[in-house]
Design a protein around this motif. Sequence first.
Motif, short mmCIF file in Angstrom:
data_model
loop_
_atom_site.label_atom_id
_atom_site.label_comp_id
_atom_site.label_asym_id
_atom_site.label_seq_id
_atom_site.Cartn_x
_atom_site.Cartn_y
_atom_site.Cartn_z
N TRP A 1 0.81 -1.22 0.00
CA TRP A 1 0.00 0.00 0.00
C TRP A 1 0.84 1.27 0.00
CZ3 TRP A 1 1.40 2.82 4.13
CH2 TRP A 1 1.82 2.15 5.30
N SER A 2 2.15 1.11 0.21
CA SER A 2 3.02 2.29 0.28
C SER A 2 3.11 3.01 -1.07
CB SER A 2 4.42 1.90 0.75
OG SER A 2 5.07 1.09 -0.21
N TYR A 3 2.90 2.27 -2.16
CA TYR A 3 2.96 2.90 -3.48
C TYR A 3 1.84 3.93 -3.63
CZ TYR A 3 6.19 -0.88 -4.62
OH TYR A 3 7.26 -1.74 -4.64
N LEU A 4 0.62 3.50 -3.31
CA LEU A 4 -0.51 4.43 -3.39
C LEU A 4 -0.42 5.52 -2.33
CD1 LEU A 4 -3.51 2.02 -4.09
CD2 LEU A 4 -2.45 3.65 -5.67
N ALA A 5 0.12 5.17 -1.16
CA ALA A 5 0.24 6.16 -0.08
C ALA A 5 1.20 7.27 -0.45
CB ALA A 5 0.69 5.48 1.21
N SER A 6 2.35 6.91 -1.01
CA SER A 6 3.33 7.93 -1.41
C SER A 6 2.78 8.78 -2.55
CB SER A 6 4.66 7.28 -1.81
OG SER A 6 4.49 6.40 -2.91
N ALA A 7 2.04 8.14 -3.47
CA ALA A 7 1.42 8.89 -4.56
C ALA A 7 0.38 9.86 -4.03
CB ALA A 7 0.79 7.93 -5.57
N ALA A 8 -0.38 9.43 -3.01
CA ALA A 8 -1.40 10.28 -2.41
C ALA A 8 -0.77 11.50 -1.73
CB ALA A 8 -2.23 9.49 -1.41
N VAL A 9 0.35 11.30 -1.05
CA VAL A 9 1.04 12.42 -0.40
C VAL A 9 1.53 13.41 -1.44
CG1 VAL A 9 3.05 13.09 0.98
CG2 VAL A 9 1.70 11.09 1.63
N PHE A 10 2.08 12.90 -2.54
CA PHE A 10 2.54 13.79 -3.60
C PHE A 10 1.37 14.54 -4.21
CE2 PHE A 10 3.59 14.80 -7.99
CZ PHE A 10 4.77 15.51 -7.82
N ALA A 11 0.24 13.85 -4.41
CA ALA A 11 -0.95 14.49 -4.97
C ALA A 11 -1.46 15.59 -4.04
CB ALA A 11 -2.05 13.45 -5.20
N LEU A 12 -1.41 15.33 -2.74
CA LEU A 12 -1.82 16.34 -1.77
C LEU A 12 -0.91 17.57 -1.86
CD1 LEU A 12 -3.58 17.22 0.61
CD2 LEU A 12 -2.02 15.98 2.13
N GLY A 13 0.38 17.34 -2.01
CA GLY A 13 1.31 18.44 -2.16
C GLY A 13 1.03 19.25 -3.42
N ALA A 14 0.71 18.55 -4.52
CA ALA A 14 0.39 19.23 -5.77
C ALA A 14 -0.88 20.06 -5.63
CB ALA A 14 0.23 18.20 -6.89
N CYS A 15 -1.85 19.55 -4.89
CA CYS A 15 -3.10 20.30 -4.66
C CYS A 15 -2.85 21.57 -3.85
CB CYS A 15 -4.12 19.42 -3.94
SG CYS A 15 -4.80 18.10 -4.96
N THR A 16 -2.00 21.48 -2.84
CA THR A 16 -1.70 22.67 -2.04
C THR A 16 -0.94 23.70 -2.87
OG1 THR A 16 0.40 21.79 -1.17
CG2 THR A 16 -1.60 21.31 0.09
N ASP A 17 -0.19 23.23 -3.86
CA ASP A 17 0.53 24.15 -4.75
C ASP A 17 -0.47 25.02 -5.51
OD1 ASP A 17 2.38 25.42 -6.35
OD2 ASP A 17 2.52 23.77 -7.78
N TRP A 18 -1.53 24.40 -6.01
CA TRP A 18 -2.56 25.17 -6.71
C TRP A 18 -3.36 26.03 -5.73
CZ3 TRP A 18 -7.87 24.95 -5.87
CH2 TRP A 18 -8.64 25.71 -6.75
N LEU A 19 -3.69 25.44 -4.57
CA LEU A 19 -4.57 26.11 -3.62
C LEU A 19 -3.92 27.35 -2.99
CD1 LEU A 19 -7.32 26.01 -2.25
CD2 LEU A 19 -6.31 24.55 -0.47
N ASP A 20 -2.62 27.27 -2.66
CA ASP A 20 -2.01 28.43 -2.02
C ASP A 20 -1.95 29.63 -2.96
OD1 ASP A 20 0.12 27.79 -3.66
OD2 ASP A 20 1.43 27.13 -2.05
N GLY A 21 -1.70 29.36 -4.25
CA GLY A 21 -1.69 30.45 -5.22
C GLY A 21 -3.08 31.04 -5.42
N TYR A 22 -4.09 30.17 -5.47
CA TYR A 22 -5.47 30.63 -5.64
C TYR A 22 -5.91 31.49 -4.46
CZ TYR A 22 -10.57 30.47 -5.68
OH TYR A 22 -11.90 30.81 -5.64
N LEU A 23 -5.63 31.01 -3.24
CA LEU A 23 -6.04 31.75 -2.04
C LEU A 23 -5.28 33.07 -1.89
CD1 LEU A 23 -6.44 28.87 0.59
CD2 LEU A 23 -8.24 30.16 -0.59
N ALA A 24 -4.02 33.06 -2.29
CA ALA A 24 -3.23 34.29 -2.19
C ALA A 24 -3.86 35.39 -3.05
CB ALA A 24 -1.79 34.03 -2.63
N ARG A 25 -4.34 34.99 -4.22
CA ARG A 25 -5.00 35.98 -5.10
C ARG A 25 -6.41 36.30 -4.62
NH1 ARG A 25 -2.34 32.47 -8.62
NH2 ARG A 25 -4.27 31.30 -8.98
N LYS A 26 -7.14 35.27 -4.24
CA LYS A 26 -8.54 35.45 -3.83
C LYS A 26 -8.66 36.29 -2.56
CE LYS A 26 -12.98 34.31 -4.16
NZ LYS A 26 -13.83 34.64 -5.33
N LEU A 27 -7.77 36.03 -1.59
CA LEU A 27 -7.82 36.73 -0.30
C LEU A 27 -6.94 37.98 -0.28
CD1 LEU A 27 -7.60 33.60 2.07
CD2 LEU A 27 -9.67 34.80 1.27
N GLU A 28 -6.30 38.25 -1.43
CA GLU A 28 -5.38 39.38 -1.53
C GLU A 28 -4.29 39.29 -0.46
OE1 GLU A 28 -7.64 42.98 -1.49
OE2 GLU A 28 -8.55 42.60 -3.45
#
Length: 204
Positions: free
Chosen positions: A40-67
């Motif tokens: 299960w470590s294969y999917l777990a490590s992929a999930a952690v990376f996916a979470l990191g990729a999502c925060t990459d998009w989210l932090d930029g979006y919130l920075a603009r949205k919340l000024e």
Amino acid sequence: MLGMKFKVTIDDMNIPNLLTLFRLLLIPLFVAFFYAPYKWSYLASAAVFALGACTDWLDGYLARKLEQTTTFGAFLDPVADKVMVVVVLVLMVERYPTPLFALATAVIVARELLISALREWMAELGKRTKVAVSVIGKIKTAFQMVAILILLAVIPEHNHPMKHVGFVCLYIATGLTLWSAFIYLRAAWPMLKEGLTEGKKTRS
């Protein structure tokens, strides 16, 4: 008193910067899952990376949205992105120990270091916008993220069709990496040329 004590709490930071720091904190967790001796470590490590990729998009979006765009966030966000990608790719060379995979990793890592240094130098000259993220760079990132997610999730020993899809995406990303690097270097060439000849004295 020889030094100064600095105390920064979570309340002192804005949400986008907290997400960026969270992405950096995911790296040790990723490494732990990557080396965990379980299927299960294969999917777990992929999930952690996916979470990191999502925060990459989210932090930029919130920075603009919340000024809440800050100079610190503008510095830290790309650093967090590159550190995570470099760590993941270097670890994956061990999982896929082929010359072609190692070459693709070397190209991507070298490009990240080169363009990061170029942007910092251009920022000092007040011309960072000349090497702003291009469309090709964004497409490269998309292929790169998809490739990493797939190759993390599949078991290397299994001849799963998705593994081949992952390799194709990685090699496309590598080609786009070289293309985008050329675009950035061409845009910065007038300043690079000036920098290369800076300090040269005319001999009489």
